[in-house]
Design a protein around this motif. Sequence first.
Motif, short mmCIF file in Angstrom:
data_model
loop_
_atom_site.label_atom_id
_atom_site.label_comp_id
_atom_site.label_asym_id
_atom_site.label_seq_id
_atom_site.Cartn_x
_atom_site.Cartn_y
_atom_site.Cartn_z
N UNK A 289 0.84 -1.20 0.00
CA UNK A 289 0.00 0.00 0.00
C UNK A 289 0.88 1.25 0.00
N UNK A 290 0.27 2.39 -0.22
CA UNK A 290 1.05 3.63 -0.36
C UNK A 290 1.89 3.92 0.88
N UNK A 291 1.29 3.78 2.06
CA UNK A 291 2.05 4.10 3.28
C UNK A 291 3.20 3.11 3.45
N UNK A 292 2.91 1.84 3.16
CA UNK A 292 3.97 0.83 3.29
C UNK A 292 5.14 1.17 2.37
N UNK A 293 4.83 1.69 1.21
CA UNK A 293 5.91 1.95 0.27
C UNK A 293 6.62 3.28 0.52
N UNK A 294 5.87 4.24 1.04
CA UNK A 294 6.49 5.56 1.19
C UNK A 294 7.20 5.75 2.54
N UNK A 295 6.84 4.94 3.52
CA UNK A 295 7.50 5.07 4.84
C UNK A 295 8.96 4.65 4.71
N UNK A 296 9.81 5.18 5.60
CA UNK A 296 11.22 4.80 5.57
C UNK A 296 11.38 3.33 5.95
N UNK A 297 10.50 2.89 6.83
CA UNK A 297 10.52 1.47 7.23
C UNK A 297 9.07 1.07 7.49
N UNK A 298 8.79 -0.22 7.31
CA UNK A 298 7.40 -0.65 7.50
C UNK A 298 7.34 -1.92 8.34
N UNK A 299 6.59 -1.82 9.41
CA UNK A 299 6.37 -2.99 10.26
C UNK A 299 4.97 -3.51 9.89
N UNK A 300 4.93 -4.61 9.21
CA UNK A 300 3.63 -5.14 8.78
C UNK A 300 2.91 -5.84 9.94
#
Length: 612
Positions: free
Chosen positions: A382-393
């Motif tokens: 998703x957009x936030x997952x891709x635009x964040x510097x790091x993503x904790x799913x």
Amino acid sequence: MCGIVGYIGKEQAASIILDGLSKLEYRGYDSAGMAIFDGEKLRTKKAIGRLKVLENITRGGETLPGCSGIGHTRWATHGAPSDKNAHPHTNAAGTIAVVHNGIIENYISLKKKMADKGYSFVSETDTEVLAHLLDYYYKGNPLETIIRVLQRVEGSYALGILFADHPGEIYAARKDSPLIVGQSALGCFIASDVPAILKYTRTVYYMDNQEIAVLRGENISFYSMDEEEVAKESATVDWDADAAEKAGYEHFMLKEMYEQPRTLEDTLSPRILDKDGEKDIVIEELNMTAEELRAVRKIHIVACGSAYHAGVTGKYVLEELARIPVEVDLASEFRYRNPLLEEGCMVIVISQSGETADTLAALRESKAKGFRVLGIVNVVGSSIAREADACLYTWAGPEIAVATTKAYSAQLAAVYLLAMKFARVRGILADRDFAALLADLKCLPDQIELLLGQKQKIQRFANRYLGARDIFFIGRGIDYAISLEGSLKLKEISYIHSEAYAAGEMKHGTISLIEDGTLVVAVSTQPALYQKMISNIVEVKARGAFVMAVTNEENREMQKVSDYCVYIPETHPCFTNSLAIIPLQLFAYYVAVGRGCDVDKPKNLAKSVTVE
Ligand code: M6R
């Protein structure tokens, strides 16, 4: 906010589109429509109401034959739900059809300009202006035309576009609204979300902002706004198709509540190291060294709705365990309040969908100011997952019911992990305390299972409150955070007015609303605050309230002051929200069911809020 499906290939498009839209109805459900190319021309059918109406008037798609088409299920923004405002929108000749999710912010000025050129509008939507702009610029090259139109447009969009004189193609474009492209032996698809096409393919392309896709039966090309072809890698969706089905449950919400033990397990266990005497929290996705973690001086958590409530819990837990100051903001407030982000601060955005417009804007605002942003996100790609510097799913899997349950629980689990990680690297927790916390964390899935087993008891209680006018939720500290979520759950699906209050704040005004028989749900899971809560309960009872308490097994004194008690199993005070939320979710669910509400698709709401 609105669902889009498009298909081009060997099969009949209408039935595939209807099937896909049925998986996206959670995104909007006030009207629906389709445009199908029948071999000669575009034929459009639209209808106010649920997708069922469109299914009925097209006999499941049979009356719209053809192998390429686009469809839409709407959540009204500009113009009330009606046949005319339903998508697709077309040019006057009916040779160009458009479905849109998002908002064209400059549509009023564009509409005026087009009206001055002699174009007449049949709907009140912002989208219709696109159909006329496409018509105005079209000289036979769809790609060039779309780029020209999009250059004039401000706002957000996911678009599916058909040109009658290019029957072998579907065009798609996106900016700040989600859109994926799928590919299979049957043909190619566009969709707002994976469940719409999961039955047909697991091979998907996540479109980037300001990208245009051209689907031609078997092949797909992507272009930038400069008309340059873009090479893209496909991704494989690893969900099970059943994950997006009800699997025998009466509602998605019930199924998703029952998936919570597994969701917690999936979110927690890959990040817990407890082997050969070594105990730690390992969050590789953070991409931060212990030194960098130690250098964090303040955390800002930004989110909307239930994700914001998970953030409020996060504040208490991070401050308690890791002793880091935390500010929590509603994303819609954060983005416009020129926040003071001082050096050494880290921003965490929380979002199930990863597409919430305000949260995404807050992320961009923080990054633009040079701050590191961590996303806690459920939807992969998703957009936030891709635009964040790091993503904790949060590994909750697809959540279909509009009211979040399992994704919220996974968000809580994610903030616990972060708090423990920060506490560990900052040397705040002694080994023994850390081990005890870890043990409690691991017990949560089983304890949730246990609480879900109380559903009949909660249902019986809920049935007594089907006619309630107001229900209050009160708590202190972490229990205030859970009261916010319990109250939101109830009001969003049962339409009963409800408010959540910090228990000590009731007597500063709100207590005047307590009357004989008003239900007050008092959450009291913090041993240090038991006595304070008892005082607050006594105060509302003195005004006639009926009190349902949610408290710890050990707190038997609660029985004496409240009218009805639900006990949660023992855990660390920082983790009680994960348990206390279960009876509150069940209560909201059974009140809504008892009142005959459409639990999975409450009125006026949509699952993914991609507009401001
Ligand atoms: O997808 P997100 O987590 O960003 O969504 C945020 C809110 O819109 C969402 O939590 C909403 O409040 C739910 N309806 C709550 O059940």
